[in-house]
Design a protein around this motif. Structure first.
Motif, PDB file in Angstrom:
ATOM      1  N   MET A   1       0.672  -1.123  -0.120  1.00  0.00           N
ATOM      2  CA  MET A   1       0.231  -0.026   0.306  1.00  0.00           C
ATOM      3  C   MET A   1       0.838   1.287  -0.162  1.00  0.00           C
ATOM      4  O   MET A   1       2.208   1.336   0.651  1.00  0.00           O
ATOM      5  CB  MET A   1      -0.662   0.204   1.262  1.00  0.00           C
ATOM      6  N   ALA A   2       0.630   2.055  -0.816  1.00  0.00           N
ATOM      7  CA  ALA A   2       1.814   3.443  -0.594  1.00  0.00           C
ATOM      8  C   ALA A   2       0.891   5.011  -0.841  1.00  0.00           C
ATOM      9  O   ALA A   2      -0.171   4.092  -2.768  1.00  0.00           O
ATOM     10  CB  ALA A   2       2.276   3.077  -1.889  1.00  0.00           C
ATOM     11  N   GLU A   3       1.449   5.670  -1.286  1.00  0.00           N
ATOM     12  CA  GLU A   3       0.536   7.239  -1.546  1.00  0.00           C
ATOM     13  C   GLU A   3       1.575   6.865  -2.721  1.00  0.00           C
ATOM     14  O   GLU A   3       2.486   7.400  -2.328  1.00  0.00           O
ATOM     15  CB  GLU A   3       0.561   8.092  -0.319  1.00  0.00           C
ATOM     16  N   ILE A   4       1.189   7.603  -3.725  1.00  0.00           N
ATOM     17  CA  ILE A   4       1.835   8.221  -4.994  1.00  0.00           C
ATOM     18  C   ILE A   4       1.831   9.299  -4.827  1.00  0.00           C
ATOM     19  O   ILE A   4       0.814  10.428  -4.991  1.00  0.00           O
ATOM     20  CB  ILE A   4       1.201   7.533  -6.305  1.00  0.00           C
ATOM     21  N   ARG A   5       3.293  10.288  -5.471  1.00  0.00           N
ATOM     22  CA  ARG A   5       3.302  11.653  -5.456  1.00  0.00           C
ATOM     23  C   ARG A   5       4.084  12.072  -6.394  1.00  0.00           C
ATOM     24  O   ARG A   5       5.018  11.101  -6.564  1.00  0.00           O
ATOM     25  CB  ARG A   5       4.189  12.222  -4.086  1.00  0.00           C
ATOM     26  N   LEU A   6       2.836  12.723  -7.179  1.00  0.00           N
ATOM     27  CA  LEU A   6       3.958  13.382  -8.249  1.00  0.00           C
ATOM     28  C   LEU A   6       4.599  14.574  -8.846  1.00  0.00           C
ATOM     29  O   LEU A   6       3.758  15.295  -7.862  1.00  0.00           O
ATOM     30  CB  LEU A   6       3.609  12.745  -9.605  1.00  0.00           C
ATOM     31  N   ASP A   7       5.149  15.425  -8.475  1.00  0.00           N
ATOM     32  CA  ASP A   7       6.303  16.636  -7.676  1.00  0.00           C
ATOM     33  C   ASP A   7       7.049  17.373  -9.281  1.00  0.00           C
ATOM     34  O   ASP A   7       8.030  16.872  -9.996  1.00  0.00           O
ATOM     35  CB  ASP A   7       7.109  16.086  -7.225  1.00  0.00           C
ATOM     36  N   ASN A   8       5.946  17.455  -9.418  1.00  0.00           N
ATOM     37  CA  ASN A   8       6.573  19.151 -11.331  1.00  0.00           C
ATOM     38  C   ASN A   8       6.861  17.847 -11.847  1.00  0.00           C
ATOM     39  O   ASN A   8       7.567  18.186 -12.664  1.00  0.00           O
ATOM     40  CB  ASN A   8       7.464  20.089 -10.776  1.00  0.00           C
ATOM     41  N   ILE A   9       6.023  16.730 -12.662  1.00  0.00           N
ATOM     42  CA  ILE A   9       6.045  16.088 -13.399  1.00  0.00           C
ATOM     43  C   ILE A   9       5.906  16.442 -14.743  1.00  0.00           C
ATOM     44  O   ILE A   9       5.531  17.030 -15.475  1.00  0.00           O
ATOM     45  CB  ILE A   9       5.806  14.340 -13.567  1.00  0.00           C
ATOM     46  N   SER A  10       7.513  16.859 -15.834  1.00  0.00           N
ATOM     47  CA  SER A  10       7.319  17.205 -17.092  1.00  0.00           C
ATOM     48  C   SER A  10       7.643  15.900 -18.017  1.00  0.00           C
ATOM     49  O   SER A  10       8.917  15.612 -18.137  1.00  0.00           O
ATOM     50  CB  SER A  10       7.964  18.189 -17.608  1.00  0.00           C
ATOM     51  N   LYS A  11       6.914  15.807 -19.353  1.00  0.00           N
ATOM     52  CA  LYS A  11       7.804  14.733 -20.726  1.00  0.00           C
ATOM     53  C   LYS A  11       7.512  15.372 -21.664  1.00  0.00           C
ATOM     54  O   LYS A  11       6.910  16.045 -21.901  1.00  0.00           O
ATOM     55  CB  LYS A  11       7.204  13.623 -20.292  1.00  0.00           C
ATOM     56  N   THR A  12       9.281  15.069 -22.295  1.00  0.00           N
ATOM     57  CA  THR A  12       9.510  15.530 -23.353  1.00  0.00           C
ATOM     58  C   THR A  12       9.106  15.231 -24.586  1.00  0.00           C
ATOM     59  O   THR A  12      10.598  14.168 -24.518  1.00  0.00           O
ATOM     60  CB  THR A  12      10.463  16.568 -23.812  1.00  0.00           C
TER      61      THR A  12
ATOM     62  N   ASN B   1       3.966  19.745 -16.449  1.00  0.00           N
ATOM     63  CA  ASN B   1       4.577  20.007 -14.815  1.00  0.00           C
ATOM     64  C   ASN B   1       3.218  19.686 -14.035  1.00  0.00           C
ATOM     65  O   ASN B   1       1.779  20.231 -14.095  1.00  0.00           O
ATOM     66  CB  ASN B   1       4.590  21.873 -15.489  1.00  0.00           C
ATOM     67  N   ILE B   2       3.276  18.523 -13.884  1.00  0.00           N
ATOM     68  CA  ILE B   2       1.356  17.948 -13.164  1.00  0.00           C
ATOM     69  C   ILE B   2       2.201  17.310 -11.833  1.00  0.00           C
ATOM     70  O   ILE B   2       3.700  17.434 -11.814  1.00  0.00           O
ATOM     71  CB  ILE B   2       1.675  16.789 -13.877  1.00  0.00           C
ATOM     72  N   SER B   3       1.597  17.482 -10.764  1.00  0.00           N
ATOM     73  CA  SER B   3       2.022  17.987  -9.205  1.00  0.00           C
ATOM     74  C   SER B   3       0.372  17.231  -8.792  1.00  0.00           C
ATOM     75  O   SER B   3      -0.485  17.742  -9.459  1.00  0.00           O
ATOM     76  CB  SER B   3       1.776  19.156  -8.754  1.00  0.00           C
ATOM     77  N   LEU B   4       0.059  16.314  -8.593  1.00  0.00           N
ATOM     78  CA  LEU B   4      -0.477  15.758  -7.703  1.00  0.00           C
ATOM     79  C   LEU B   4      -0.288  14.699  -6.891  1.00  0.00           C
ATOM     80  O   LEU B   4       0.740  13.706  -6.598  1.00  0.00           O
ATOM     81  CB  LEU B   4      -1.342  14.404  -8.951  1.00  0.00           C
ATOM     82  N   THR B   5      -1.327  13.638  -5.650  1.00  0.00           N
ATOM     83  CA  THR B   5      -0.995  12.869  -4.265  1.00  0.00           C
ATOM     84  C   THR B   5      -2.193  12.083  -5.099  1.00  0.00           C
ATOM     85  O   THR B   5      -3.307  13.046  -5.181  1.00  0.00           O
ATOM     86  CB  THR B   5      -1.139  13.388  -3.663  1.00  0.00           C
ATOM     87  N   ILE B   6      -1.675  10.728  -5.045  1.00  0.00           N
ATOM     88  CA  ILE B   6      -2.391   9.618  -5.320  1.00  0.00           C
ATOM     89  C   ILE B   6      -2.453   9.368  -3.638  1.00  0.00           C
ATOM     90  O   ILE B   6      -1.803   8.684  -3.468  1.00  0.00           O
ATOM     91  CB  ILE B   6      -2.294   9.054  -6.459  1.00  0.00           C
ATOM     92  N   LYS B   7      -3.770   9.007  -3.368  1.00  0.00           N
ATOM     93  CA  LYS B   7      -4.114   8.764  -1.967  1.00  0.00           C
ATOM     94  C   LYS B   7      -3.528   6.397  -1.792  1.00  0.00           C
ATOM     95  O   LYS B   7      -3.556   6.452  -2.814  1.00  0.00           O
ATOM     96  CB  LYS B   7      -5.707   8.976  -1.685  1.00  0.00           C
ATOM     97  N   ASP B   8      -3.599   6.941  -0.984  1.00  0.00           N
ATOM     98  CA  ASP B   8      -2.707   5.011  -0.317  1.00  0.00           C
ATOM     99  C   ASP B   8      -4.749   4.515  -0.503  1.00  0.00           C
ATOM    100  O   ASP B   8      -5.216   5.161   0.057  1.00  0.00           O
ATOM    101  CB  ASP B   8      -2.383   4.874   1.156  1.00  0.00           C
ATOM    102  N   GLY B   9      -4.656   3.606  -1.284  1.00  0.00           N
ATOM    103  CA  GLY B   9      -5.454   2.708  -0.976  1.00  0.00           C
ATOM    104  C   GLY B   9      -6.483   3.685  -2.142  1.00  0.00           C
ATOM    105  O   GLY B   9      -7.910   2.875  -1.660  1.00  0.00           O
ATOM    106  N   SER B  10      -6.623   4.490  -2.818  1.00  0.00           N
ATOM    107  CA  SER B  10      -7.804   5.185  -3.304  1.00  0.00           C
ATOM    108  C   SER B  10      -8.065   3.942  -4.573  1.00  0.00           C
ATOM    109  O   SER B  10      -7.118   3.315  -5.063  1.00  0.00           O
ATOM    110  CB  SER B  10      -7.319   6.376  -3.617  1.00  0.00           C
ATOM    111  N   PHE B  11      -8.544   4.242  -5.177  1.00  0.00           N
ATOM    112  CA  PHE B  11      -8.904   4.205  -6.699  1.00  0.00           C
ATOM    113  C   PHE B  11      -9.252   5.174  -7.614  1.00  0.00           C
ATOM    114  O   PHE B  11      -9.921   6.119  -7.718  1.00  0.00           O
ATOM    115  CB  PHE B  11     -10.313   3.080  -6.585  1.00  0.00           C
ATOM    116  N   THR B  12      -7.985   5.826  -7.746  1.00  0.00           N
ATOM    117  CA  THR B  12      -7.520   6.473  -8.773  1.00  0.00           C
ATOM    118  C   THR B  12      -8.154   6.690 -10.279  1.00  0.00           C
ATOM    119  O   THR B  12      -7.225   5.814 -11.221  1.00  0.00           O
ATOM    120  CB  THR B  12      -6.817   7.160  -7.896  1.00  0.00           C
ATOM    121  N   VAL B  13      -8.397   7.521 -10.760  1.00  0.00           N
ATOM    122  CA  VAL B  13      -9.079   7.246 -12.515  1.00  0.00           C
ATOM    123  C   VAL B  13      -8.211   8.401 -12.970  1.00  0.00           C
ATOM    124  O   VAL B  13      -8.808   9.536 -12.860  1.00  0.00           O
ATOM    125  CB  VAL B  13     -10.496   6.724 -13.124  1.00  0.00           C
TER     126      VAL B  13
END
Ligand SMILES: Nc1ncnc2c1ncn2[C@@H]1O[C@H](COP(=O)(O)OP(=O)(O)OP(=O)(O)O)[C@@H](O)[C@H]1O
Ligand SMILES: [Mg+2]
Lengths: 309, 274, 359
Positions: free
Chosen positions: C1-12, C21-33
């Motif tokens: 189980m784990a929380e995922i965090r993206l910190d200012n992610i860019s892909k070129t 430049n995406i920043s977001l947190t995906i909560k532990d145990g969530s079903f994120t779509v």
């Protein structure tokens, strides 16, 4: 492929931290090395060496190789025998490739059907292709034997004169071409059949709905769709025919009177019988140039007109 | 298609003629191999020998060190096959799946070797082999063919067709590169591997030119050479013995062809179409 | 189980920035779509998460650990691919076992795990088959089993249902939701199907052109879309949106900042006679097309404002003649010139109503 690269990037970082010369970076080279090494040893280096030798006079045993400039080439080009070799090679190649390809196309159109009979026929005409050229040569020598051969017996049977298949200058090259066609036709036919079978059926159905007559369907659908196959078979056929050796060595030994002497056999003779390494190498270089030019021209001119799916 | 009776008859006659043209030579070879020397010179030709002369085969076999030739042929062919696979597989994988500096250069080099027939450069290769002291050994027959540009080309093609996602899945599954090759790539490339093996086996089992040029004594000669020498006996060729020898040479291939006909035909055609 | 965090992610990719430049947190145990139109960068984000693609910039954290330089297999992630990516030359058992064997899990334990997982996904009878002998749904289950058996911290699923037929898709949707409840692992699920997104996720991230448009629970995304894109992307048929100027009767009531006005098709109504209901916009309209879906009917109507969709649960109106579209004012959404949502509209009558309620 993008992926493999990223994977590498990541493994690499690790390796860098460990301070080693990265194995990840070296790995692809290690993997291609054996093959590349063999290529260099047995293809690339020999080509260079052959070009080097073609400018020298050497007889195999003498410790010195005398630089002679282009005199090997000028000798060859003024040699009547060699000019015959060139013309023989071109005649042999042209007729072998032309006959093999046109006959196999016809056979493919004929034999491209389901059923045991047709697949049996396909296998039969293919069988010579996997038989050693030694056996093929000997078999046909025996069949073309002027006195006891099957072919002359058959000619006499239908009231024709015996032919000196392999022992007369007029017929010897033709006989070799016949053997080459006999051996090669099965493979070519099967490749054509594979090509025919990969043409989508709906093309023909559409044409039929348009009331396209059969010969037009052949010209407008079959031929264009087969053109990559045709292209491939021609280039393979040309390269193979230019380096014909086995049948010549076994069946005619280049004779009679030089009438079946071709490139590789000529090189073989000059190298191993007359010990004129310089001449032999120069002939090899000329063959290399001819093949390269033919290949390049063929690709340049024809590949544009080939219809690729 | 036209299905009138006349057409059917013509079609049938055509098929029979075609069969005669391609099969009769082999029948002739087989029948001659069992004839007595006298029967080979009679007119009209005899098709079925009076008694089967099995000693033709014995005579052929005993006319030279045929056991040696046979063993050489087997060893050379098998070693070439093994070495080719050992060099082709990693090279094809690297070309298909890695990016590295000079990759295009090395691949172009491979393609050049694909276009150059070895028959064209036998003379300098001969000189090299001789200066390395491996002329007239089986290594002179094996090493130049220890890899195959054609094989690399074909296998690379097949490796490139494996979807990227499959490899990604494998990497998530903790598979090493070697496991990916062994467990995923090679099983998927099985048809190509069979093709290459058959192709290579037939080519090198049958090869006459290379052993002819690269050997001078019986110690490294192979079967096709031995068979070819049957003809050079004093007093002219005894065709029955020559044909018996040839039958011995052809037999393994014909047996393989008989059992793996579909595979072999597909293999050769496959190499042609791709 | 784990929380995922993206910190200012860019892909070129070759100078083309596909994730911005995406920043977001995906909560532990969530079903994120993750949902968004084709090409918006969903798969790219997933692949960066899994480690198949290196982000150009930014950090990725899984379970409090920075995983930027970690190889995919070290991230404790399992992935279900869109076309399953089953190993075609291995049996179902071989497919599930491969990862375990590579991790040197002892044979005995492996067999136990495989039996257990096969039971869960209902594959016990098919363990010795090759993937090409399985139906689409069964393949899907193998892919799930292969991912589950490793007991990962994070499950990544890239459009796992898009190759299934409609009925099977609905069934698998339910199964996935149950699976998530049972495992309690973090699920990151990519789809471009908004129905899937709404029905499965407990959190939806709407993406467009590599930018996060909104991140919220499904019902919040629906009821208060963060911007015009979210409003038009979620909902079937999408929200009707018009320039503010088209609704001249509202001009005074609308805030200065509003540039667009929208309303959901199901909030509008359709009547044959003009009824003059108060606080409702009434537009004389002509029906262009009508889709009868059984319980509901979707009309496309044309009027002076433009064409709009209206979803009605009452008996179908016959197509002929004119009719009246009614839009309750309290159901209007307003968006600013930059397309972001404005606070809920605040009409005087609502205040009155509220006051009345209190009184
Ligand atoms: N390896 C790559 N090289 C170059 N461009 C890429 C690469 N991978 C993805 N892209 C580009 O990045 C953009 C986003 O792609 P991505 O696969 O993430 O879209 P997606 O949201 O998953 O779409 P879909 O719903 O169609 O799967 C696309 O424009 C795509 O062309
Ligand atoms: Mg995608």
């Amino acid at each position: 492929m993008a992926f493999a690269k990223v994977q590498l990037d990541m493994e690499e970082k690790k390796a860098e931290r460990q301070g080693f010369l990265s194995w990840v970076k070296l790995r692809p080279y290690a993997m291609i090395f054996p093959a590349i090494f063999i290529f260099c040893l047995f293809f690339i280096y020999p080509i260079g060496y052959m070009i080097y030798l073609s400018f020298h006079d050497w007889n195999f045993v003498s410790p010195v190789k005398d630089f002679v400039g282009t005199s090997n080439f000028s000798y060859l080009l003024s040699d009547r025998d060699f000019r015959e070799v060139i013309s023989n090679s071109f005649i042999y190649t042209f007729f072998t490739v032309f006959l093999t390809i046109s006959l196999s196309l016809l056979l493919a159109l004929w034999l491209n059907r389901g059923g045991t009979v047709y697949s049996f026929m396909q296998a039969s005409i293919f069988s010579p292709h996997i038989i050693s050229l030694v056996s093929v040569s000997m078999l046909w020598m025996w069949i073309m034997d002027a006195d006891y051969g099957l072919l002359n017996w058959f000619l006499n049977l239908i009231g024709m004169e015996s032919v000196m298949w392999l022992t007369s200058p007029e017929y010897a090259l033709t006989s070799l071409i016949l053997v080459a066609v006999w051996k090669g036709i099965g493979f070519n036919t099967l490749v054509f059949i594979a090509g025919l079978q990969s043409i989508p059926k709906d093309l023909y159905e559409a044409a039929e709905l348009d009331h396209t007559p059969p010969w037009r369907r052949f010209l407008k659908i079959t031929v264009p769709m087969l053109s990559p196959t045709l292209f491939f078979l021609t280039i393979i056929g040309v390269i193979n025919s230019f380096q014909v050796f086995e049948t010549i060595n076994l069946m005619t030994a280049g004779g009679p009177i030089n009438s079946t002497n071709t490139f590789v056999y000529y090189i073989y003779q000059y190298g191993f019988q007359f010990f004129k390494i310089g001449y032999a190498s120069a002939a090899g270089v000329i063959l290399l140039v001819i093949l390269s030019v033919l290949t390049v021209v063929y690709f340049k001119v024809l590949s544009k007109r080939v219809h690729y799916r | 298609m036209n299905s009138s009776p006349i057409f059917k008859i013509a079609n049938g006659i055509g098929l029979v003629l075609l069969f005669i043209i391609f099969a009769v030579p082999f029948v002739w070879m087989a029948s001659t191999a069992f004839k007595s020397l006298g029967e080979t010179m009679t007119f009209p030709p005899v098709w079925i020998p009076e008694t089967l002369q099995w000693q033709n085969f014995v005579e052929a076999w005993n006319s030279g060190p045929f056991l040696k030739y046979f063993v050489n042929s087997v060893v050379v062919t098998l070693l070439i096959l093994i070495l080719q696979f050992a060099t082709i597989i990693p090279a094809a994988y690297a070309f298909a799946r890695y990016e590295f500096p000079l990759k295009n250069f090395f691949f172009a080099l491979t393609m050049i070797c694909l276009m150059i027939p070895s028959q064209l450069i036998f003379l300098p290769v001969y000189l090299n082999l001789s200066s390395w002291g491996i002329l007239d050994t089986i290594w002179g027959l094996i090493l130049p063919f220890a890899t195959s540009a054609f094989g690399i080309f074909l296998l690379r093609q097949s490796f490139m067709q494996v979807p990227e996602e499959l490899l990604e899945a494998a990497r998530l599954d903790d598979a090493s590169e070697w496991q990916i090759i062994r467990k995923i790539m090679l099983p998927l490339a099985k048809p190509v591997l069979i093709t290459l093996a058959l192709f290579s086996f037939i080519a090198h089992w049958n090869d006459y030119f290379w052993p002819l040029v690269m050997t001078t004594t019986d110690q490294a000669r192979t079967l096709p050479l031995g068979i070819a020498m049957l003809r050079q006996v004093e007093g002219g060729a005894a065709w029955n013995v020559v044909m018996a020898g040839n039958l011995l040479l052809v037999l393994p291939i014909l047996v393989i062809f008989f059992f793996a006909q579909k595979h072999i035909i597909r293999a050769f055609v496959y190499t042609g179409v791709k | 189980m784990a929380e995922i965090r993206l910190d200012n992610i860019s892909k070129t990719f070759n100078g083309d920035q596909v994730v911005k430049n995406i920043s977001l947190t995906i909560k532990d145990g969530s079903f994120t779509v993750l949902v968004g139109p084709s090409g918006c960068g969903k798969s790219t984000i997933l692949r960066m998460l899994a480690g198949f693609e290196q982000q150009t910039e930014g950090d990725i954290w899984i379970d409090g650990k920075r995983v930027n330089d970690l190889a995919p297999s070290k991230r404790d992630i399992a992935m279900v691919f869109q076309n399953y990516a089953l190993y075609p030359t291995m049996t179902v058992k071989g497919n599930i076992e491969f990862g375990l064997a590579n991790r040197k899990v002892p044979k005995k334990e492996r067999n136990l795990l495989i039996a257990e997982i096969a039971e869960i996904v209902g594959l016990s009878d098919h363990l010795d088959k090759k993937p090409d002998k399985l139906s689409g749904g069964q393949r899907q289950r193998v892919a799930l089993a292969r991912a589950m058996v490793k007991k990962p911290k994070v499950f990544i699923l890239d459009e796992p249902l898009s190759n299934l037929d409609a009925k099977l898709r609905t069934q698998m949707r339910t199964e996935l939701i149950q699976l998530h409840e049972k495992l309690g692992t973090t699920f990151v699920y990519v789809t471009h199907d908004q129905v899937e997104a709404m029905s499965m996720g407990d959190e939806i991230i709407i993406l467009n052109k590599g930018v996060v448009q909104q991140k919220a629970a499904p019902i919040d995304v629906y009821q208060s879309p963060g911007n015009l894109f979210a409003a038009e992307f979620i909902g079937q048929p999408p929200m009707n949106v018009f320039k503010k100027e088209e609704f001249h009767e509202l001009q005074d009531a609308l805030p200065e900042a509003a540039a667009y006005i929208g309303f959901r098709p199901e909030h509008a109504g359709l009547a044959l006679e003009s009824a003059h209901v108060p606080h409702t916009i009434e537009l004389e309209s002509e029906i262009l097309t009508l889709e009868t879906l059984g319980a509901e009917t979707v009309y496309k109507v044309k009027n002076r404002v433009g064409t709009m969709n209206i979803r009605s649960f009452t008996a179908p109106v016959s197509k002929r003649g004119k009719c009246f579209a009614t839009i309750p004012m309290e159901k209007l959404y307003a968006f600013g010139a930059d397309q972001t949502a404005l606070p809920a509209l605040d009409f005087p009558f609502q205040k009155e109503a509220a006051l009345n309620g209190v009184r």
